[in-house]
Write an enzyme that holds these catalytic residues in place. Structure first.
Site, short mmCIF file in Angstrom:
data_model
loop_
_atom_site.label_atom_id
_atom_site.label_comp_id
_atom_site.label_asym_id
_atom_site.label_seq_id
_atom_site.Cartn_x
_atom_site.Cartn_y
_atom_site.Cartn_z
N SER A 168 -2.53 -0.49 -5.75
CA SER A 168 -3.53 -0.02 -6.72
C SER A 168 -4.53 0.90 -6.04
O SER A 168 -5.03 0.58 -4.96
CB SER A 168 -4.29 -1.20 -7.33
N VAL B 168 -7.27 0.06 1.11
CA VAL B 168 -6.11 0.53 1.89
C VAL B 168 -5.32 1.56 1.09
O VAL B 168 -4.87 2.57 1.64
CB VAL B 168 -5.23 -0.66 2.35
N CYS B 169 -5.18 1.34 -0.20
CA CYS B 169 -4.46 2.30 -1.05
C CYS B 169 -5.20 3.63 -1.13
O CYS B 169 -4.59 4.70 -1.12
CB CYS B 169 -4.25 1.73 -2.44
N GLN B 170 -6.51 3.55 -1.21
CA GLN B 170 -7.33 4.76 -1.20
C GLN B 170 -7.17 5.51 0.11
O GLN B 170 -6.98 6.73 0.12
CB GLN B 170 -8.79 4.41 -1.47
#
Length: 175
Positions: A59, A64-66
């Site tokens: 998401s 971490v995804c960002q």
């Protein structure tokens, strides 16, 4: 088919739906959605003709995804329109679009598997227990063959950016 214990999230084993994608084989079919002046679809057929990187994240609302999306956006900028680049998650296309706009993400297109989870099932990245994607990277050649696949074993960890970019660069050199 399911793969029990294929990944962990903060040390807890989880199950991935589907089979692992194999390097050297044709990429599975997919249909993803994105928002660009209206809802649009992108499929495997749409990315053929150029090397493609598929950056899969749980998401864009998580750090971490960002980080993963921002790093690829920065790294891919120099490659311009010689490649296709998608960040894939189950986030709604509107939310993905909002994040990318706020963060000036312009070199990687957000693409959502929210409608039927066909990407997650076909690429083996859907976490059955959480109903989100695991973290993974796939690089396809211009014909849609998988030339690199990384299933990050710990969902909260970052992928191997260098290995993915090497695989992508090798496709550009081969073209």
């Amino acid at each position: 088919m399911s793969r029990t214990g294929a990944v962990t999230f903060k040390g807890n084993p989880l199950t991935l739906a589907g089979k692992e994608v194999e390097v050297g084989k044709a990429a599975p079919e997919f249909k993803l959605h994105y928002f660009e002046g209206g809802m649009k679809e992108i499929t495997l057929a749409d990315v053929k003709g150029k090397p493609t990187i598929l950056s899969v994240v749980p998401s864009l609302d998580t750090p971490v995804c960002q980080t993963q999306t921002k790093k690829f956006n920065e790294t891919l900028g120099e490659l311009g329109d010689r490649i296709n680049a998608l960040t894939v998650s189950l986030d709604l296309p509107f939310a993905m679009n909002r994040f990318c706009g706020a963060e000036s993400i312009t070199n990687i297109r957000p693409a959502s598997d929210y409608q039927d989870r066909n990407f997650g099932n076909n690429f083996g990245t859907l976490i059955e227990e959480l109903k989100i994607m695991s973290r993974a990277i796939f690089v396809l050649d211009a014909d849609g063959t998988v030339v690199y696949a990384e299933y990050v074993p710990e969902v909260a960890s970052e992928p191997n950016y260098d290995a993915a970019m090497e695989a992508l660069q090798s496709q550009l050199q081969a073209a």
